[in-house]
Design a protein around this motif. Sequence first.
Motif, PDB file in Angstrom:
ATOM      1  N   ALA A   1       0.827  -1.209   0.000  1.00 13.06           N
ATOM      2  CA  ALA A   1       0.000   0.000   0.000  1.00 13.06           C
ATOM      3  C   ALA A   1       0.863   1.261   0.000  1.00 13.06           C
ATOM      4  CB  ALA A   1      -0.930  -0.009   1.218  1.00 13.06           C
ATOM      5  N   GLU A   2       1.998   1.218   0.702  1.00 14.92           N
ATOM      6  CA  GLU A   2       2.856   2.395   0.797  1.00 14.92           C
ATOM      7  C   GLU A   2       3.727   2.576  -0.446  1.00 14.92           C
ATOM      8  OE1 GLU A   2       6.578   4.079   3.539  1.00 14.92           O
ATOM      9  OE2 GLU A   2       5.432   2.312   4.168  1.00 14.92           O
ATOM     10  N   LEU A   3       4.291   1.485  -0.955  1.00 15.97           N
ATOM     11  CA  LEU A   3       5.287   1.597  -2.025  1.00 15.97           C
ATOM     12  C   LEU A   3       4.737   1.375  -3.428  1.00 15.97           C
ATOM     13  CD1 LEU A   3       8.284  -0.313  -0.369  1.00 15.97           C
ATOM     14  CD2 LEU A   3       7.830   2.155  -0.399  1.00 15.97           C
ATOM     15  N   ALA A   4       3.558   0.756  -3.527  1.00 15.94           N
ATOM     16  CA  ALA A   4       3.049   0.426  -4.870  1.00 15.94           C
ATOM     17  C   ALA A   4       1.545   0.613  -4.963  1.00 15.94           C
ATOM     18  CB  ALA A   4       3.435  -1.016  -5.211  1.00 15.94           C
ATOM     19  N   SER A   5       1.043   1.683  -4.384  1.00 11.88           N
ATOM     20  CA  SER A   5      -0.407   1.879  -4.345  1.00 11.88           C
ATOM     21  C   SER A   5      -1.022   1.986  -5.735  1.00 11.88           C
ATOM     22  CB  SER A   5      -0.744   3.131  -3.532  1.00 11.88           C
ATOM     23  OG  SER A   5      -0.124   4.281  -4.114  1.00 11.88           O
ATOM     24  N   GLY A   6      -0.237   2.487  -6.706  1.00 11.22           N
ATOM     25  CA  GLY A   6      -0.783   2.628  -8.056  1.00 11.22           C
ATOM     26  C   GLY A   6      -0.703   1.372  -8.885  1.00 11.22           C
ATOM     27  N   ASP A   7      -0.088   0.311  -8.352  1.00  6.89           N
ATOM     28  CA  ASP A   7       0.110  -0.927  -9.104  1.00  6.89           C
ATOM     29  C   ASP A   7      -0.750  -2.082  -8.616  1.00  6.89           C
ATOM     30  OD1 ASP A   7       2.122   0.471 -10.411  1.00  6.89           O
ATOM     31  OD2 ASP A   7       3.672  -0.240  -9.014  1.00  6.89           O
ATOM     32  N   VAL A   8      -1.361  -1.933  -7.441  1.00  6.42           N
ATOM     33  CA  VAL A   8      -2.061  -3.069  -6.849  1.00  6.42           C
ATOM     34  C   VAL A   8      -3.425  -2.668  -6.316  1.00  6.42           C
ATOM     35  CG1 VAL A   8       0.118  -4.146  -6.169  1.00  6.42           C
ATOM     36  CG2 VAL A   8      -1.111  -2.697  -4.527  1.00  6.42           C
ATOM     37  N   GLN A   9      -4.211  -3.693  -6.050  1.00  5.62           N
ATOM     38  CA  GLN A   9      -5.497  -3.528  -5.380  1.00  5.62           C
ATOM     39  C   GLN A   9      -5.487  -4.463  -4.186  1.00  5.62           C
ATOM     40  OE1 GLN A   9      -8.811  -4.985  -7.640  1.00  5.62           O
ATOM     41  NE2 GLN A   9     -10.312  -3.716  -6.575  1.00  5.62           N
ATOM     42  N   LEU A  10      -5.780  -3.915  -2.987  1.00  3.91           N
ATOM     43  CA  LEU A  10      -5.820  -4.718  -1.776  1.00  3.91           C
ATOM     44  C   LEU A  10      -7.267  -4.943  -1.380  1.00  3.91           C
ATOM     45  CD1 LEU A  10      -2.893  -2.959   0.082  1.00  3.91           C
ATOM     46  CD2 LEU A  10      -2.923  -5.343  -0.671  1.00  3.91           C
ATOM     47  N   ILE A  11      -7.699  -6.196  -1.363  1.00  2.00           N
ATOM     48  CA  ILE A  11      -9.101  -6.545  -1.113  1.00  2.00           C
ATOM     49  C   ILE A  11      -9.208  -7.212   0.248  1.00  2.00           C
ATOM     50  CG2 ILE A  11     -11.104  -7.807  -1.980  1.00  2.00           C
ATOM     51  CD1 ILE A  11      -9.686  -7.811  -4.730  1.00  2.00           C
ATOM     52  N   PRO A  12      -9.887  -6.577   1.232  1.00  2.00           N
ATOM     53  CA  PRO A  12     -10.014  -7.186   2.566  1.00  2.00           C
ATOM     54  C   PRO A  12     -10.792  -8.500   2.497  1.00  2.00           C
ATOM     55  CG  PRO A  12     -10.627  -4.853   2.589  1.00  2.00           C
ATOM     56  CD  PRO A  12     -10.545  -5.263   1.153  1.00  2.00           C
ATOM     57  N   VAL A  13     -10.303  -9.500   3.207  1.00  2.00           N
ATOM     58  CA  VAL A  13     -10.996 -10.791   3.274  1.00  2.00           C
ATOM     59  C   VAL A  13     -10.962 -11.296   4.701  1.00  2.00           C
ATOM     60  CG1 VAL A  13     -10.466 -11.455   0.891  1.00  2.00           C
ATOM     61  CG2 VAL A  13      -8.886 -12.067   2.720  1.00  2.00           C
ATOM     62  N   GLU A  14     -11.889 -12.185   5.018  1.00  2.00           N
ATOM     63  CA  GLU A  14     -11.900 -12.838   6.312  1.00  2.00           C
ATOM     64  C   GLU A  14     -11.393 -14.263   6.140  1.00  2.00           C
ATOM     65  OE1 GLU A  14     -15.741 -12.687   8.032  1.00  2.00           O
ATOM     66  OE2 GLU A  14     -15.783 -10.488   8.215  1.00  2.00           O
ATOM     67  N   VAL A  15     -10.497 -14.671   7.022  1.00  2.00           N
ATOM     68  CA  VAL A  15      -9.948 -16.025   7.003  1.00  2.00           C
ATOM     69  C   VAL A  15     -10.486 -16.763   8.216  1.00  2.00           C
ATOM     70  CG1 VAL A  15      -7.858 -17.430   7.054  1.00  2.00           C
ATOM     71  CG2 VAL A  15      -7.877 -15.241   5.820  1.00  2.00           C
ATOM     72  N   GLU A  16     -11.135 -17.876   7.960  1.00  2.00           N
ATOM     73  CA  GLU A  16     -11.743 -18.634   9.046  1.00  2.00           C
ATOM     74  C   GLU A  16     -10.690 -19.042  10.081  1.00  2.00           C
ATOM     75  OE1 GLU A  16     -14.541 -22.641   9.642  1.00  2.00           O
ATOM     76  OE2 GLU A  16     -13.987 -21.938   7.642  1.00  2.00           O
ATOM     77  N   GLY A  17     -10.984 -18.768  11.341  1.00  2.00           N
ATOM     78  CA  GLY A  17     -10.077 -19.136  12.428  1.00  2.00           C
ATOM     79  C   GLY A  17      -8.997 -18.108  12.701  1.00  2.00           C
ATOM     80  N   GLN A  18      -8.989 -16.974  11.947  1.00  2.00           N
ATOM     81  CA  GLN A  18      -7.970 -15.942  12.135  1.00  2.00           C
ATOM     82  C   GLN A  18      -8.648 -14.627  12.511  1.00  2.00           C
ATOM     83  OE1 GLN A  18      -4.672 -16.560  11.979  1.00  2.00           O
ATOM     84  NE2 GLN A  18      -5.105 -18.705  11.470  1.00  2.00           N
ATOM     85  N   SER A  19      -8.103 -13.956  13.525  1.00  2.00           N
ATOM     86  CA  SER A  19      -8.703 -12.707  13.979  1.00  2.00           C
ATOM     87  C   SER A  19      -8.098 -11.483  13.287  1.00  2.00           C
ATOM     88  CB  SER A  19      -8.542 -12.564  15.501  1.00  2.00           C
ATOM     89  OG  SER A  19      -7.159 -12.596  15.847  1.00  2.00           O
ATOM     90  N   GLU A  20      -6.806 -11.572  12.883  1.00  2.00           N
ATOM     91  CA  GLU A  20      -6.168 -10.406  12.273  1.00  2.00           C
ATOM     92  C   GLU A  20      -6.652 -10.219  10.838  1.00  2.00           C
ATOM     93  OE1 GLU A  20      -2.698 -12.788  13.161  1.00  2.00           O
ATOM     94  OE2 GLU A  20      -4.548 -13.802  12.647  1.00  2.00           O
ATOM     95  N   PRO A  21      -6.497  -9.018  10.303  1.00  2.00           N
ATOM     96  CA  PRO A  21      -6.981  -8.753   8.945  1.00  2.00           C
ATOM     97  C   PRO A  21      -6.093  -9.394   7.881  1.00  2.00           C
ATOM     98  CG  PRO A  21      -5.868  -6.831   9.836  1.00  2.00           C
ATOM     99  CD  PRO A  21      -5.964  -7.819  10.954  1.00  2.00           C
ATOM    100  N   TYR A  22      -6.734  -9.856   6.809  1.00  2.00           N
ATOM    101  CA  TYR A  22      -6.030 -10.401   5.660  1.00  2.00           C
ATOM    102  C   TYR A  22      -6.493  -9.671   4.402  1.00  2.00           C
ATOM    103  CZ  TYR A  22      -3.748 -14.355   7.955  1.00  2.00           C
ATOM    104  OH  TYR A  22      -2.931 -15.128   8.734  1.00  2.00           O
ATOM    105  N   PHE A  23      -5.650  -9.718   3.363  1.00  2.00           N
ATOM    106  CA  PHE A  23      -5.981  -9.056   2.112  1.00  2.00           C
ATOM    107  C   PHE A  23      -5.591  -9.948   0.929  1.00  2.00           C
ATOM    108  CE2 PHE A  23      -5.255  -5.796   5.224  1.00  2.00           C
ATOM    109  CZ  PHE A  23      -6.217  -4.821   4.978  1.00  2.00           C
ATOM    110  N   LEU A  24      -6.401  -9.898  -0.097  1.00  2.00           N
ATOM    111  CA  LEU A  24      -6.008 -10.462  -1.389  1.00  2.00           C
ATOM    112  C   LEU A  24      -5.225  -9.388  -2.123  1.00  2.00           C
ATOM    113  CD1 LEU A  24      -9.238 -12.266  -2.691  1.00  2.00           C
ATOM    114  CD2 LEU A  24      -7.193 -13.316  -1.731  1.00  2.00           C
ATOM    115  N   LEU A  25      -4.077  -9.762  -2.675  1.00  2.00           N
ATOM    116  CA  LEU A  25      -3.263  -8.819  -3.431  1.00  2.00           C
ATOM    117  C   LEU A  25      -3.532  -9.022  -4.913  1.00  2.00           C
ATOM    118  CD1 LEU A  25      -0.929  -6.722  -3.543  1.00  2.00           C
ATOM    119  CD2 LEU A  25       0.638  -8.668  -3.730  1.00  2.00           C
ATOM    120  N   ASN A  26      -4.152  -8.049  -5.533  1.00  2.00           N
ATOM    121  CA  ASN A  26      -4.444  -8.094  -6.963  1.00  2.00           C
ATOM    122  C   ASN A  26      -3.502  -7.127  -7.677  1.00  2.00           C
ATOM    123  OD1 ASN A  26      -5.637  -8.545  -9.456  1.00  2.00           O
ATOM    124  ND2 ASN A  26      -7.157  -6.937  -9.143  1.00  2.00           N
ATOM    125  N   ILE A  27      -2.592  -7.666  -8.475  1.00  2.00           N
ATOM    126  CA  ILE A  27      -1.645  -6.827  -9.205  1.00  2.00           C
ATOM    127  C   ILE A  27      -2.334  -6.336 -10.481  1.00  2.00           C
ATOM    128  CG2 ILE A  27       0.624  -6.746 -10.307  1.00  2.00           C
ATOM    129  CD1 ILE A  27       1.408  -9.107  -8.501  1.00  2.00           C
TER     130      ILE A  27
END
Length: 339
Positions: free
Chosen positions: A6-32
């Motif tokens: 997000a900091e170094l390549a914001s214009g090159d990627v899309q970060l999509i928030p997702v929920e991972v079963e059994g995990q409390s912290e946030p996860y993201f799909l990285l779409n280049i």
Amino acid sequence: MAAVFAELASGDVQLIPVEVEGQSEPYFLLNITRVVKCIDDEASDEVRYVTPEHGLPDQLGEYRSVIGMRIDPSKVGDAQVFRTWGWVAMVVSEAIKVALEELGATGPKFKEVTGPSTISAEERARDRKSRELLETAATAREAAWRTLGTLDEEVFMPIAMSDSWPGHRQLWRVIRREAGRTLLVTHGLSDPFIESLEPSVGFGLELALEVDASVKDISKGWPLLLLNRVADEVAEHEKVREGVKAGLFSMEVSGKGLPRSLVTEDGRVAVLLGVESRTLPRHFSTPYGEVKLVTVKALLPSELEYLLEHGAEGQAELARRFAENGEEHLSRLRRKPVA
């Protein structure tokens, strides 16, 4: 990791928030989202393209394979992360690589794609010549396979490397035939000898094993396992090849993992090679010469006993009986023995 992109390549990627079963912290799909046409064909070790012969019109002109990839940095611009056009590769800048390493990110593996080629001009020329020879031979064989039925393009069997095969590669093809039959063929015993870089038909033969079923998972089925073991014997022993080329030839291979109905008390399986067929040709043509198509017939234990007792005459008599009952080269597990 998401924060780095997000900091170094914001214009090159899309970060999509997702929920991972059994995990409390946030996860993201990285779409280049950025794609750059920058692969340097000349600097890369080897590139191959999709041609009309591959039957993939939507991918025509794209890369079929890229080995030792090198890119032209002048075509990258300000991109920090991107996918290469025509080939599945994810390229990141040095800054992102360093940031991920300092973060202690697990999983990513980096391989440099800038700088000079890793091979010399002489090696490149040799590789190109080798590739041309092997592709010409393979194209001619596939044309022959298509005359025997429908070549199954969906079956994927990884190439196995073997110094005993002429082109140092073990290849197979699956052909769907009438009445639900499946024909497996070796696809490399007639490759040119790669060491000499001269046109040839290698061992001058290919093997064919046909079964009376539409085998779905070829890689786990007994037909490929049996054909593989027979092919190894043919590739590794000149006397075996001489016998196969001379006419009918029988041999035994390990029965480990093969159906019990075929396995002898000694744990072996016998095959009879070269049984003539009314539906398969004895030879087919390639630009480098004629190639013999040798059938592989799985024998039942009692038929092996008959062979051991009667020798060459027994081979001919078995072949005659197979032709008489209409099965010839066909390998079946559930059948009555002819001897």
